[in-house]
Design a protein around this motif. Structure first.
Motif, mmCIF file in Angstrom:
data_model
loop_
_atom_site.group_PDB
_atom_site.id
_atom_site.type_symbol
_atom_site.label_atom_id
_atom_site.label_comp_id
_atom_site.label_asym_id
_atom_site.label_seq_id
_atom_site.Cartn_x
_atom_site.Cartn_y
_atom_site.Cartn_z
ATOM 1 N N GLN A 6 0.787 -1.221 0.000
ATOM 2 C CA GLN A 6 0.000 0.000 0.000
ATOM 3 C C GLN A 6 0.821 1.274 0.000
ATOM 4 O O GLN A 6 0.435 2.240 -0.663
ATOM 5 C CB GLN A 6 -0.977 -0.013 1.174
ATOM 6 C CG GLN A 6 -2.122 -0.981 0.924
ATOM 7 C CD GLN A 6 -3.241 -0.815 1.920
ATOM 8 O OE1 GLN A 6 -3.184 0.017 2.816
ATOM 9 N NE2 GLN A 6 -4.273 -1.610 1.770
ATOM 10 N N ARG A 10 0.178 4.181 -2.662
ATOM 11 C CA ARG A 10 -0.122 5.568 -2.295
ATOM 12 C C ARG A 10 0.802 6.537 -2.996
ATOM 13 O O ARG A 10 0.366 7.532 -3.577
ATOM 14 C CB ARG A 10 -0.013 5.748 -0.778
ATOM 15 C CG ARG A 10 -0.196 7.191 -0.329
ATOM 16 C CD ARG A 10 -0.317 7.275 1.174
ATOM 17 N NE ARG A 10 0.930 6.998 1.843
ATOM 18 C CZ ARG A 10 1.824 7.924 2.176
ATOM 19 N NH1 ARG A 10 1.629 9.186 1.871
ATOM 20 N NH2 ARG A 10 2.926 7.591 2.823
ATOM 21 N N THR A 161 -8.836 1.654 -3.210
ATOM 22 C CA THR A 161 -8.093 2.893 -2.998
ATOM 23 C C THR A 161 -8.057 3.719 -4.262
ATOM 24 O O THR A 161 -8.186 4.957 -4.225
ATOM 25 C CB THR A 161 -6.661 2.579 -2.538
ATOM 26 O OG1 THR A 161 -6.711 1.853 -1.311
ATOM 27 C CG2 THR A 161 -5.848 3.851 -2.325
#
Length: 591
Positions: A6, A10, A161
């Motif tokens: 992650q 990001r 996401t």
């Protein structure tokens, strides 16, 4: 999605988002945020307060605040269990990420039990990771006596996401700004602060990779400073109650979708023939069993080091509010006052000088750079993401000109969970070496998972007594056997006397965008313990990078029987080529 992937997503997705124009979903307006604050922390009144007072008196301590380094996963996990079990009034948690897995599952059940016995629980979570299976942690908000708020939320569906990033493209700069603070506070008298988020990978329980990290258990008045920082974020307009963003019906739909996805992953795993663990799979029975066997740290026998300390904390206004009036939009640094300030001890006076210097900065990282400007002999730094901007390079150059020895331990490309961030470090590597800075990079592939702050500890959790507790180790062995090690600790030791443990990296993201928090502890004893473990990690578990005839050479770890390397060790040519081609497109401040 795995916790180790992650951060890469990001950083990569945020860079991509900045290149696209658009506008989508909006956050709710006119949200009610009832104000609440930490309880007063008298010398007595709760079991934890009485315990701290008794321990201080038994040690005949000169200073009011005490500290215990937590390097191994068992000590780190057991300390949080102990705070949950011991709390009688309040539990306040502030985190960048809480993953829905076996380790966190037990912690969350503990919070629920605490709430049932009357403890007020507040959970403040950055909103970036609350998608997919991890969105299940939002269910805490619907439990009586538990309040949960999301800081700097993104609008849109929690199924992925990417969809939420796309919905927020018109506010891409705010996507980059995250609340990176990590705190676990009990009854405003004991707290855990440092680098760890909550999840299997932070407690040595992940199947494929675990983070090497360090926290500090703090006791006494310094905890009240940490609580004041928590309150400033909790009551800020950027903190949204979960119920303003997710309804009960949506929460149930999230549970149903997650259950279905877990069943599909389990079915897929049963068809696979390579026996490789899936990072996206739900917790296994083996992982749950390991977590359940973990024991709370015995606070009655834990050995605290009593020392003066100060807190550095970014103001929540470092992150811009989404809309409406913003009463605290300028960056700013909160620096607490050293305890025992009236003392004439030169040790305390030195800490006051350090805190005064730090106060000259606008952020935690800038405050640390101000302190580095006063280093006289030695700087020992751990920063998993090490992307030095102009200010950092100037501070290091000035320190080297004064004859200060500077050693930095960071991730190798192989151990970095965000490979794109490695580019920002690699492009400065030769300049740093020419400056005389000694660079070490953690080796990822190890026969067993370990910590530069001692071993992972024995499976029994433990008492936390003696010098081993100060360094965070209580034994040897690995929770999961062979696994990928990824550096996540954030530590600085200055001149063998000042120890800094916090949530910050020495990179431009921590300096300019994320909010951070750190503890400055004036203790030669703790500094020696930390330095010894860091130096051991550098010698035995890290590549020593040198510049030989203008070319980089990675010296193999001591007694590893590995050959030296002339390219990024333990990595594929494909990965090295991709970063070489695309890395220059990403500026340092986005890495």
């Amino acid at each position: 999605m795995s916790s180790s992937f992650q951060p890469f997503l990001r950083r990569s997705a945020a860079v991509f988002a900045l290149l696209i124009l658009g506008a989508c979903a909006q956050l709710p307006q006119n949200v009610e945020r009832p104000v609440s604050t930490a309880i007063a922390a008298p010398a007595t009144g709760t079991a934890l307060a009485d315990l701290v007072q008794q321990r201080r008196q038994a040690d005949k301590a000169r200073y009011e605040s005490g500290f215990l380094l937590l390097g191994g996963p068992q000590a780190a996990y057991g300390s949080r269990l102990a705070l949950i079990d011991g709390a009688q009034k309040t539990l306040d948690l502030q985190y960048y990420a809480i993953h829905a897995d076996a380790s966190t599952g037990r912690l969350m059940r503990g919070l629920r039990t605490a709430a049932e016995r009357g403890v007020r629980v507040r959970v403040l979570l950055d909103d970036f990771h609350t998608t997919g299976r991890d969105a299940l942690v939002l269910g805490l908000a619907f439990i009586p006596n538990i309040e949960m708020r999301l800081f700097n939320p993104l609008a849109g569906s929690r199924d992925s996401t990417f969809s939420r990033l796309f919905n927020s493209i018109d506010d891409a700069s705010r996507i980059q700004q995250r609340m990176h603070n990590k705190l676990f506070l009990a009854d405003n008298v004991l707290a855990v602060a440092g680098g760890r988020n909550l999840g299997d990978a932070y407690f040595g329980n992940a199947a494929t990779g675990n983070f090497v990290d360090v926290d500090v258990l703090a006791a006494g008045p310094i905890v009240q400073d940490l609580s004041r920082s928590f309150d400033s974020y909790w009551n800020n307009e950027r903190a949204y109650p979960v119920q303003s963003l997710v309804t009960r019906e949506e929460m149930q739909a999230l549970r149903d979708r997650s259950k279905k996805a877990d069943q599909e992953l389990v079915a897929q795993a049963s068809r696979d023939t390579d026996d490789k663990p899936s990072e996206d799979a739900p917790p296994t029975a083996e992982q749950r069993a390991r977590v359940w066997d973990e024991k709370a740290l015995d606070l009655r026998t834990a050995t605290f080091v009593w020392a003066p300390a100060v807190m550095l904390a970014d103001k929540p206004g470092k992150i811009a509010a989404d809309s409406g009036p913003d009463t605290d939009k300028a960056p700013g640094l909160v620096v607490s006052q050293p305890d025992d300030k009236a003392s004439t001890s030169p040790r305390v006076a030195s800490l006051e000088a350090a805190s005064d210097l730090a106060a000259n900065g606008d952020t935690v990282v800038e405050g640390l750079l101000q302190m580095i400007g006063q280093a006289r002999s030695d700087l020992l730094i751990i920063s998993p993401y090490f992307v030095p901007g102009k200010d950092m390079l100037q501070a290091f150059s000035a320190a080297r000109a004064r004859g200060v020895r500077i050693r930095v331990l960071t991730n190798s490309l192989a151990s970095n969970d965000a490979p794109v961030a490695h580019v920002g470090y690699a492009r400065h590597r030769e300049a740093l070496l020419k400056m005389g800075i000694e660079l070490y990079e953690l080796r990822s592939e190890q026969t067993s998972f370990g910590s530069v702050f001692g071993s992972t500890g024995s499976s029994g959790g433990g008492s936390g007594g003696g010098s081993a507790a100060r360094a965070g180790g209580t034994g040897s062995g690995s929770l999961t056997g062979a696994s990928r090690a990824m550096l996540h600790s954030k530590v600085l030791v200055m001149d063998g006397r000042l120890l800094v443990v916090g949530s910050m990296n020495l990179d431009l993201r921590s300096q300019l965008q994320n909010t951070e928090i750190a503890l400055l502890i004036r203790s030669a004893e703790l500094s020696r313990a930390a330095s010894a473990q860091i130096e051991r990690g550098m010698a035995e578990r890290s590549w020593h990078v040198e510049l030989v005839d203008g070319a980089l050479v990675w010296r193999a770890p001591k007694d590893s029987q590995l050959p030296d390397a002339t390219t990024e060790p333990d990595t594929s040519a494909t990965l090295r080529l991709m970063l070489k081609l695309f890395g220059p497109l990403a500026p340092d401040e986005l890495l």
